[in-house]
Motif scaffolding. Structure first.
Motif, short mmCIF file in Angstrom:
data_model
loop_
_atom_site.label_atom_id
_atom_site.label_comp_id
_atom_site.label_asym_id
_atom_site.label_seq_id
_atom_site.Cartn_x
_atom_site.Cartn_y
_atom_site.Cartn_z
N LYS A 9 0.77 -1.21 -0.14
CA LYS A 9 -0.07 -0.09 0.03
C LYS A 9 1.01 1.15 -0.05
CE LYS A 9 -4.07 2.10 2.33
NZ LYS A 9 -4.62 2.29 0.98
N GLU A 12 1.54 2.10 -5.06
CA GLU A 12 0.72 1.73 -6.50
C GLU A 12 1.24 2.71 -7.50
OE1 GLU A 12 -1.83 0.52 -2.90
OE2 GLU A 12 -0.66 2.12 -3.39
N GLU A 45 -4.06 -0.42 -7.69
CA GLU A 45 -4.31 -0.63 -6.55
C GLU A 45 -5.10 -1.77 -5.87
OE1 GLU A 45 -4.87 4.24 -6.21
OE2 GLU A 45 -6.83 2.88 -6.36
N ARG A 46 -6.00 -2.32 -6.88
CA ARG A 46 -6.58 -3.70 -6.50
C ARG A 46 -5.58 -4.86 -6.43
NH1 ARG A 46 -10.89 -5.97 -4.52
NH2 ARG A 46 -11.98 -7.78 -5.90
N GLU A 49 -3.87 -4.40 -3.11
CA GLU A 49 -4.92 -4.90 -1.99
C GLU A 49 -5.02 -6.36 -1.96
OE1 GLU A 49 -9.78 -4.56 -1.79
OE2 GLU A 49 -8.91 -3.08 -2.57
#
Length: 170
Positions: A9, A12, A45-46, A49
């Motif tokens: 995190k 990204e 970002e996904r 995650e």
């Protein structure tokens, strides 16, 4: 020495810089892949995650990005052709390599690293797809031992050539 480092995190945007560089490179080389807004920052970002986004590291330097997904690919459920296997598999998506490192065989190392990670997860099949216009990636995929299986529809709605490689236990 090559390795994969998971994108954390906050990293990204750095990972997305590799994607944007690749989009420009593909366009300059007449490849239609990634020219319609996909992948975007939300995609990366996904990936982070879901812990499937990785920096490609060479001698401690970030030189690219790749997604290695163990969660399956909905677009792979329908194939105009036939997969080699029907069990669990990993998917290699969004491989990019920094401009100054292209054409140096690094993509083959990334495939090898993805296969090692797949085996560590006790999975024995790796799947990948690419655009029909991306002849360079088709060559890399085939030379890495992947077999053409048919055509699938990708996340961005385009037709993609689909490949699979079954791998043996370590």
């Amino acid at each position: 020495m090559f390795e994969l480092k998971r994108v954390e995190k906050g990293e990204e945007k750095r990972a997305f810089e590799f994607i944007n560089d690749a989009k420009k490179y593909l366009k300059e080389n007449g490849v239609n892949q990634w020219q319609n807004g996909y992948p975007n920052i939300s995609t990366i970002e996904r990936d982070a995650e879901l812990e499937r986004g990785y920096f490609i590291i060479k001698d401690k330097e970030e030189i690219g990005y790749v997604c290695i997904d163990f969660g399956g690919e909905p677009g792979y459920e329908k194939i105009d052709g036939k997969w080699k296997s029907s069990g669990k598999y990993s998917v290699i998506h969004r491989m990019t390599i920094k401009n100054t490192f292209r054409n140096s065989g690094i993509a083959f190392e990334v495939f090898r690293l993805a296969e090692e990670l797949t085996l560590k997860n006790k999975i024995y099949s790796v799947k990948v797809d690419t655009d029909n216009s991306n002849k360079k990636m088709q060559h890399i995929i085939s030379k890495s031992g992947y077999e053409y299986c048919g055509i699938i529809i990708s996340e961005d709605g385009g037709e993609r050539l689909a490949y699979e490689k079954t791998i043996k236990k370590l």
